[in-house]
Scaffold this active site. Structure first.
Site, PDB file in Angstrom:
ATOM      1  N   CYS A   1      -5.298  13.754   8.978  1.00  0.00           N
ATOM      2  CA  CYS A   1      -6.455  13.009   9.466  1.00  0.00           C
ATOM      3  C   CYS A   1      -6.062  11.949  10.492  1.00  0.00           C
ATOM      4  O   CYS A   1      -6.828  11.665  11.419  1.00  0.00           O
ATOM      5  CB  CYS A   1      -7.192  12.365   8.299  1.00  0.00           C
ATOM      6  SG  CYS A   1      -6.143  11.371   7.215  1.00  0.00           S
TER       7      CYS A   1
ATOM      8  N   GLU B   1      -5.962   5.656  -2.556  1.00  0.00           N
ATOM      9  CA  GLU B   1      -6.077   5.043  -1.216  1.00  0.00           C
ATOM     10  C   GLU B   1      -7.068   3.873  -1.251  1.00  0.00           C
ATOM     11  O   GLU B   1      -7.956   3.750  -0.420  1.00  0.00           O
ATOM     12  CB  GLU B   1      -6.490   6.106  -0.198  1.00  0.00           C
ATOM     13  CG  GLU B   1      -5.514   7.261  -0.135  1.00  0.00           C
ATOM     14  CD  GLU B   1      -5.867   8.324   0.885  1.00  0.00           C
ATOM     15  OE1 GLU B   1      -4.961   8.811   1.568  1.00  0.00           O
ATOM     16  OE2 GLU B   1      -7.058   8.677   0.998  1.00  0.00           O
TER      17      GLU B   1
END
Length: 649
Positions: free
Chosen positions: A410, A317
């Protein structure tokens, strides 16, 4: 930069997510705002009516609430029952983000059902907390006795930070102390354990995922407890000293004050820099402020997608290298867009500069809003700028198809909390007057000053402003942000009219200083002509391409609007004008942009896709009409191809 003028009253700070302390070195202070109608009102209504209410059920089915009940039963020496549920040790954080969203929502008006959910889950959290203040269901149920032994992956302080932010939101929105008491008790436990060498604390360490740092600053602002600010400063200072192996992924490769570009895991980096901006605001430290300004400029110049999205790599990420901004492999996590807004808002308060709110606007309308479906029930974790013809998607968190929920969930509650608190990111006040950063139909209030706005932005560029309340005497300045993308505008303020050639614009702010009276009106008209945008030639992925924009909106082509063939064979004709068409029947009502293009088959392009650079043969192909929709609205109909950047003919 706004000037300080002691003759003017200091605007009162509203109770939003960011509230600099009374002695903070902030150039601007958040002002109160109300979103009464229009674009963002519609999106927030969906959030309030659909997304937030479904949160408890989704958290139940995913196991988050089960884990808290299990930890609570263990606290009471009852039979524990079955095991921890969920794929990750940070399952608690999803609950806390939802609680923050629900709290901001309650601050806008009572809801019996929502209040009951918040009270029930708050009670569950309090019951799960251990006597010394520690609270993390993964370590209480699965890794008992291993507290703070896996700071790289355990996310204990990350979860604690989200608990603190939820508690601050709950206290500011409702005035109730229950969740704040839990958060303070946990913060006290952390403060008793962590500290630099020589402090007498047991652990000199940082969490692998920054978050607790900015939360501790806000907990300090809410409670006045200075040691929370000091603890936040300690954590920020210790990043980059090899405590977690020196990896950029964990923001442990270089101290913040020495960094020259954003690196590593995008969300981790941005949360850390939001905390650094908070600390610079509270302490006035020049070196920390300089570092945050330098890193923001580097990020926007070399690592930000047109949509405001951040993160080039699916693997880790990660940000990637400068100008490494791919299309179909762009990560652009929704949480990274949210973190960008949070950091940029803190920078806007710290410096008073309009550029930060320029990026906030771009990110909100594009990279952020694409993360949630129009009905508020489905989500995107990643936000690519292209989905190719025939794309095969196997689902999962990194899918290019909207998903009901994620194993790593999330993003959905993160979207909920930003939408629920959006009115706190719209305006500021200072000793000079009121600054309007984002344009909505509603009301902006700073101290004794109140201005009402009416607009159909972003579909139309007219913003009509009426002064409702003002100072009892003396002049003050109404500052209106002129967006970076805007090339033509007009301002009518009664006896005078300005346009882009003679308006008093100072670094993005159009400032109007006068003695105002209730009923005074200002009309700002921003030109919304559609435009073609090209990237810096160092962005390899889109060299020879253009994108369509209109106002703050980035546009894309979607397969649903181009039947009879895919999108990979389309090119746009840059010599033909763009046309605008409002479609109230499409995607909840959008303005589309229509362009001329060609569909080129391999035979029309030739058997070999390369040619001498000097050759400039005219393009061949079937003329087609290209219909572009706002990027935020893609993936709300059938699954199919999509692209933002278009090859030119």
């Amino acid at each position: 930069m706004p000037r300080a003028r002691s003759a003017q009253p200091t605007p009162a700070s509203p109770s939003g997510p960011v509230r600099p302390g009374p002695g903070a070195h902030a150039t601007l202070r958040p002002a109160a705002a109300e979103v009464a109608d229009g674009f963002w009102h519609t999106r927030r209504e969906v959030n309030a009516r659909t997304s937030i209410p479904q949160g408890p059920g989704l958290l139940e089915s995913a196991g988050n609430l089960h884990n808290l009940r299990l930890a609570a039963s263990a606290q009471s020496d009852a039979a524990a029952g079955d095991a921890f549920q969920g794929a990750y040790p940070f399952m608690d954080s999803d609950v806390y983000k939802w609680l923050e969203a629900a709290s901001w929502q309650l601050g806008q008006g009572p809801s019996t059902e929502l209040e009951a959910d918040v009270e029930r889950i708050t009670g569950l959290i309090a019951a799960a907390q251990q006597p010394d203040g520690y609270l993390n269901t993964w370590f209480q149920l699965v890794k008992d006795g291993e507290r703070y032994q896996d700071l790289r992956w355990g996310h204990e302080l990350y979860c604690a930070g989200h608990l603190m932010q939820a508690a601050v939101a709950h206290h500011r929105a409702t005035g109730r102390p229950e969740l704040l008491d839990v958060a303070r008790k946990f913060a006290d436990q952390i403060d008793s354990v962590f500290g630099p060498p020589g402090s007498g604390r047991q652990i000199d360490g940082i969490d692998g995922h920054p978050e607790v740092e900015t939360a501790l600053v806000e907990l300090y602002r809410e409670t006045g407890e200075r040691r929370y600010l000091d603890l936040a400063g300690y954590f920020v200072d210790r990043h980059g000293h090899g405590l977690l192996g020196g990896e950029a992924y964990c923001q442990d490769h270089v101290p913040v004050r020495e960094a020259t570009n954003v690196e590593g895991h995008a969300v981790r980096q941005l949360y850390l820099l939001a905390a650094a901006a908070d600390l610079a605001t509270e302490t006035g430290e020049a070196e920390l402020r300089t570092a945050t300004e330098r890193l923001w400029r580097a990020m926007t110049a070399t690592k930000t997608h047109l949509t405001g999205g951040l993160g080039a790599h699916h693997e880790w990420e990660d940000f990637g290298d400068p100008y490494e901004l791919p299309n179909e492999r762009a990560y652009c996590e929704t949480c990274a867009a949210i973190a960008s807004v949070q950091w940029s808002w803190r920078m806007a308060l710290l410096t008073g500069e309009a550029r930060y709110s320029d990026l906030i606007e771009r990110t909100l309308f594009n990279g952020f809003l694409a993360g949630v479906s129009l009905d508020g029930e489905r989500w995107l974790y990643v936000n690519p700028l292209q989905v190719r013809d025939g794309h095969t998607d196997h689902g999962g968190d990194q899918s290019a198809r909207r998903t009901r929920w994620f194993r790593c969930a999330c993003c959905p509650p993160n979207v909920m909390r930003l939408l629920a608190s959006l009115e706190h990111y719209l305006a500021t006040g200072d000793g000079d007057g009121l600054q309007i950063h984002q344009y909505v139909t509603g009301r902006y209030v700073s101290g004794p000053i109140a201005v009402r706005a009416e607009t159909d932005y972003p579909w139309h560029g007219t913003i009509a402003l009426t002064v409702e309340e003002t100072l009892t005497e003396g002049p003050w300045t109404l500052s209106l942000r002129i967006p970076e993308w805007c090339r033509e505008f007009r301002l009518n303020c009664g006896e005078f009219t300005y346009d882009q050639t003679d308006a008093p614009v100072d670094e993005g702010w159009l400032r109007i200083e006068r003695t105002w009276a209730p009923g005074d009106q200002v009309v700002l008209e921003l030109g919304l002509e559609p435009r073609l945008t090209a990237a810096d030639p160092r962005v390899d992925a889109v060299r020879g391409c253009v994108a369509i924009e209109r106002g703050p909106l980035v546009y894309c082509l979607e397969q649903a609007d181009h039947p009879g063939g895919g999108l990979d064979d389309l090119v746009v004709d840059t010599t033909r004008p763009l046309a605008v068409k409002h479609r109230p029947d499409l995607l909840g009502g959008v303005t589309t942009v229509v362009a001329a293009g060609l569909r080129r088959t391999p035979s029309e392009a030739g058997w070999w896709p390369y040619r001498p650079a000097a050759d400039d043969a005219p393009a061949a192909g079937e003329p087609v009409e290209l219909t572009a929709i706002p990027y935020y609205a893609w993936a709300n109909r059938q699954d199919g191809a999509m692209r933002v950047w278009l090859p030119t003919s």
